[in-house]
Every structure is written in structure tokens, then in C-alpha cells.
Design an enzyme around this catalytic site. Structure first.
Site, PDB file in Angstrom:
ATOM      1  N   THR A  27      24.027  48.984  50.547  1.00 29.75           N
ATOM      2  CA  THR A  27      23.116  49.070  51.688  1.00 29.75           C
ATOM      3  C   THR A  27      23.818  48.655  52.978  1.00 29.75           C
ATOM      4  O   THR A  27      23.374  49.026  54.057  1.00 29.75           O
ATOM      5  CB  THR A  27      21.897  48.145  51.484  1.00 29.75           C
ATOM      6  OG1 THR A  27      22.372  46.858  51.067  1.00 29.75           O
ATOM      7  CG2 THR A  27      20.951  48.697  50.425  1.00 29.75           C
ATOM      8  N   GLY A 110      35.748  42.422  41.840  1.00 29.90           N
ATOM      9  CA  GLY A 110      34.654  42.714  42.766  1.00 29.90           C
ATOM     10  C   GLY A 110      34.028  41.450  43.319  1.00 29.90           C
ATOM     11  O   GLY A 110      32.843  41.421  43.647  1.00 29.90           O
ATOM     12  N   SER A 113      37.895  38.753  46.767  1.00 27.65           N
ATOM     13  CA  SER A 113      39.093  37.958  47.010  1.00 27.65           C
ATOM     14  C   SER A 113      39.739  38.392  48.328  1.00 27.65           C
ATOM     15  O   SER A 113      40.346  37.573  49.024  1.00 27.65           O
ATOM     16  CB  SER A 113      40.083  38.082  45.857  1.00 27.65           C
ATOM     17  OG  SER A 113      40.353  39.433  45.590  1.00 27.65           O
ATOM     18  N   SER A 114      39.592  39.658  48.698  1.00 26.37           N
ATOM     19  CA  SER A 114      40.199  40.095  49.967  1.00 26.37           C
ATOM     20  C   SER A 114      39.460  39.511  51.163  1.00 26.37           C
ATOM     21  O   SER A 114      40.106  39.048  52.110  1.00 26.37           O
ATOM     22  CB  SER A 114      40.303  41.620  50.051  1.00 26.37           C
ATOM     23  OG  SER A 114      39.196  42.230  49.507  1.00 26.37           O
ATOM     24  N   ASP A 158      30.749  41.340  52.616  1.00 30.75           N
ATOM     25  CA  ASP A 158      31.661  40.379  51.984  1.00 30.75           C
ATOM     26  C   ASP A 158      32.189  39.356  52.983  1.00 30.75           C
ATOM     27  O   ASP A 158      32.234  38.154  52.713  1.00 30.75           O
ATOM     28  CB  ASP A 158      32.846  41.115  51.334  1.00 30.75           C
ATOM     29  CG  ASP A 158      32.389  42.213  50.400  1.00 30.75           C
ATOM     30  OD1 ASP A 158      31.190  42.231  50.050  1.00 30.75           O
ATOM     31  OD2 ASP A 158      33.215  43.066  50.037  1.00 30.75           O
TER      32      ASP A 158
HETATM   33  C1  GLA Z   1      32.056  46.481  48.375  1.00 31.62           C
HETATM   34  C2  GLA Z   1      32.156  46.489  49.906  1.00 31.62           C
HETATM   35  C3  GLA Z   1      30.872  45.948  50.528  1.00 31.62           C
HETATM   36  C4  GLA Z   1      29.636  46.653  49.969  1.00 31.62           C
HETATM   37  C5  GLA Z   1      29.686  46.680  48.436  1.00 31.62           C
HETATM   38  C6  GLA Z   1      28.551  47.489  47.840  1.00 31.62           C
HETATM   39  O1  GLA Z   1      32.007  45.173  47.920  1.00 31.62           O
HETATM   40  O2  GLA Z   1      33.257  45.718  50.320  1.00 31.62           O
HETATM   41  O3  GLA Z   1      30.939  46.083  51.932  1.00 31.62           O
HETATM   42  O4  GLA Z   1      29.503  47.937  50.490  1.00 31.62           O
HETATM   43  O5  GLA Z   1      30.908  47.200  47.951  1.00 31.62           O
HETATM   44  O6  GLA Z   1      27.324  46.899  48.075  1.00 31.62           O
END
Ligand code: GLA
Length: 347
Positions: A27, A110, A113-114, A158
Site C-alpha cells: 500500500t 524481508g 536490513s537495507s 521501511d
Molecule cells: C518492500 C518495500 C516496501 C513495501 C513492501 C510491501 O518491503 O521496501 O516499501 O512496498 O515491500 O508492502
């Protein structure tokens, strides 16, 4: 330690955490709502001023250097170089950086870490060169470094979770206005992050395809972003061709789930929050098609063994799941899940 590698004491140190997303997936690049929480795992950096870039990554036992005008090279130094690059692009006098990096954030699962590395680096640079940057600005610069230097077209979730999130709280974020609200995580429950141990191989191409499908849906619907649509618009989405109708439906319903979920949590209705997590996973699986059989199996195992809610977290195509579990049932939950999915790794 910094001194062992560079022979001098560092001037500053900084840290930033990884994150797990509780609700609101795919989203953020649609101007929508997300609800991540920081993890108790951080990336630490010790740093000193320098001309050009020189860094040591403890996790890789590797020392690297790069000139300020050199392009990305597809390695871990890109994230640090990108932060210096983005600051210089905005006119800040940053001549370089010498850094020692140590990360506790699991990589390739997922768990951002970045973003943790970018936010930690920017915090160190802020302290080192006394830059007038607040935490939201740090998040925006970190995202710009990742998109424009590293070359990954991510949203803002993130970096915001890492920069302005607080341990023990969910961060309700409106990615359009960047307004945030902290919601305490429920007492007596544990957020279980469980890695499927399937590397996210197709993640980048799949992610970019989904982003362009959303853009295409916007064009056909005549809206700037899918954020403009509400559940009242769901019948209209059915006029879109396959699979754009389902992609848009995921985004619209997921935004609604975040709004309802945060409210449920604030009212102490954990059961409802759990149901919304499960509905989110179904939608990511059926409408957005970013799940894989292993993630579905893991989520099912988590629900079978007592989680009140469970779903894939992050971009999908592999990586981790997140589950909400009563703390008193956590050990039994873990053993049960391991029996059904022996490769699971618990964080
Ligand atoms: C990755 C991207 C985020 C987001 C998610 C999905 O983690 O870095 O910005 O789009 O996927 O919700």
C-alpha cells in the site's frame, strides 16, 4: 571494532532497527496506510569524518572503499555510498565517511536490513557533520538513496519504521501525508517473525510488475493514486481488466484493513486484529499474487498452532511471515510450527 580496522577512535556511533510489517502490504507506493513495528535487532555504525568512502562490514569481514563520484556496484557499500551521495545532491557539505558496520538484522528475510543500514548511516552522518535533519527527513533521504543510487524502487514504509518507529509500538503511517501515530502493541502477546527460509528470488521483478499494474489501474480509473478509492468504489474496480481489477481490490481492501486493525488494537480487540491479518494474507495470495506455497503453508501452520493472526510480511515471493501469539503459548506454538515446517527460523 572501528579502532582495530582504522587505527584511530571513531568520532560518533549510531544505530537503527530493522522492521516487521504487521498490516498494510503493498500500500505504501499507492499512497496508502501501513502499520509496521521496529524489531529488537539493529544495525550499528561507528564512524569518523573522511574524504571519500571507506567502510568495514563485520558481517562480511570485508573492507571496501569508493570514490565519491563512483557509481553503484551491486554490493553492501552501495547503501552507504547512496547516503553520502543523496546528502551531497541536496547540497550538504559531506566530504566522505569512514565507517565500521555491524548488523544484527537478519539479511534477505524481508526485515529491512537495507533500511536499517541507510538510517544508521544517515544518523551517523547527521551527528558527524551536524546536519539539521529530523527523523522524517532522514527516512525520506534514505528512501531516495535506495531508489536513485542503489536502484530499488521501494516505498517509504521501511525507512519510516526504522527512523521514527518505537520498540513495543506499531507505527500507523499515512504514506501520503507522512502523518504517524504510535499504537502500543498488546500486553501478553508476542510478535513472532518466522522466516520461511525461501530466498526472495523473484521479488524485484515481481515488485516492479505490481507497481506498474497499480499505475495502469490508476490510468484506467482516472485517479492519481489508488489511495483516492474507498470500499464504496469496489464495484467500479470490477470494470478493470484482469488482473488489474484484483490488484486494485487488494490495495483498497488492505487500506481498509489497516484503518480497522489499528482501531481494533487500540480498543483491545486482538481477535479482530488477528482476523484482519489473516484476511490480508488471503488478499495478498489471491488478489495480489505475491505469496508462494511455502509462505501459505507456514501461515497455516502458525494459525493451527495457536496464533491469533498470521500473514506474509514485506514484499512476498519468499522471506518472512509475522504472527501474533499469546506469550504464554509461544513455546508450544514454536514447537508445533517447527514440526509442520522444519525449515522455519524464529526471530
Ligand atoms: C518492500 C518495500 C516496501 C513495501 C513492501 C510491501 O518491503 O521496501 O516499501 O512496498 O515491500 O508492502
Amino acid at each position: 571494532m572501528f579502532k582495530d580496522v582504522f587505527g584511530i577512535e571513531p568520532t560518533v556511533s549510531a544505530s537503527a532497527p530493522g522492521r516487521v510489517n504487521l498490516l498494510g502490504e503493498h500500500t505504501d507506493y499507492n499512497g496508502g496506510f501501513v502499520f509496521p513495528t521496529p524489531l529488537p535487532y539493529q544495525t550499528h555504525i561507528e564512524a569518523a569524518a573522511a574524504e571519500g568512502l571507506e567502510a568495514y562490514a563485520e558481517n562480511f569481514r570485508e573492507r571496501k572503499s569508493r570514490g565519491l563520484n563512483e557509481a553503484r556496484q551491486g554490493d553492501w557499500l552501495d547503501y552507504i555510498a547512496g547516503c553520502v551521495w543523496v546528502l551531497r545532491r541536496h547540497g550538504y557539505a559531506v566530504p566522505g565517511l569512514r565507517a565500521y558496520i555491524r548488523s544484527e538484522v537478519p539479511m534477505s528475510g524481508g526485515l529491512s536490513s537495507s533500511a536499517a543500514l541507510e538510517v544508521a548511516t544517515l544518523r551517523a552522518l547527521r551527528a558527524l557533520y551536524q546536519l539539521p535533519l529530523d527523523d522524517v527527513r532522514i527516512a525520506l533521504l534514505a528512501q531516495q538513496a535506495e531508489v536513485e543510487y542503489v536502484g530499488v524502487r521501494c516505498g517509504i514504509m521501511d525507512q519510516m519504521a526504522s527512523s521514527v518507529g518505537r520498540l513495543g509500538y506499531g507505527l500507523f503511517l499515512d504514506t501520503q501525508s507522512l502523518q504517524t501515530r504510535l499504537a502500543p502493541l498488546p500486553q501478553g502477546y508476542r510478535v513472532a517473525v518466522v522466516d520461511s527460509a525461501v530466498p526472495r528470488r523473484l521479488a524485484e521483478s515481481g515488485y516492479n510488475t505490481r507497481r506498474s499494474e497499480c499505475e495502469q489501474a490508476c490510468r484506467l480509473l482516472g485517479v492519481k493514486s489508488l489511495r483516492e478509492l474507498s470500499p464504496a468504489d469496489l464495484p467500479r474496480l470490477e470494470t478493470l481488466p484482469e488482473p488489474l481489477n484484483r490488484r486494485a481490490r487488494h490495495v483498497v481492501t488492505e487500506n481498509q484493513r489497516v484503518l480497522e486493525g489499528v482501531q481494533a488494537l487500540e480498543q483491545g480487540n486482538i481477535k479482530r486484529f488477528g482476523e484482519l491479518m489473516v484476511a490480508s494474507h488471503r488478499s495478498l495470495c489471491d488478489d495480489y499474487e505475491v505469496s508462494i506455497p511455502e509462505l501459505d503453508q507456514l501461515v497455516e501452520a502458525e494459525l493451527r498452532h495457536g496464533a491469533v493472526g498470521a500473514r506474509l510480511t514485506g514484499a512476498g515471493f519468499g522471506g518472512s511471515t509475522v504472527a501474533l501469539v499469546e506469550a504464554s503459548r509461544y513455546e508450544a506454538f514454536k514447537q508445533g510450527v517447527l514440526q509442520d515446517y522444519p525449515r522455519a527460523r524464529f526471530f
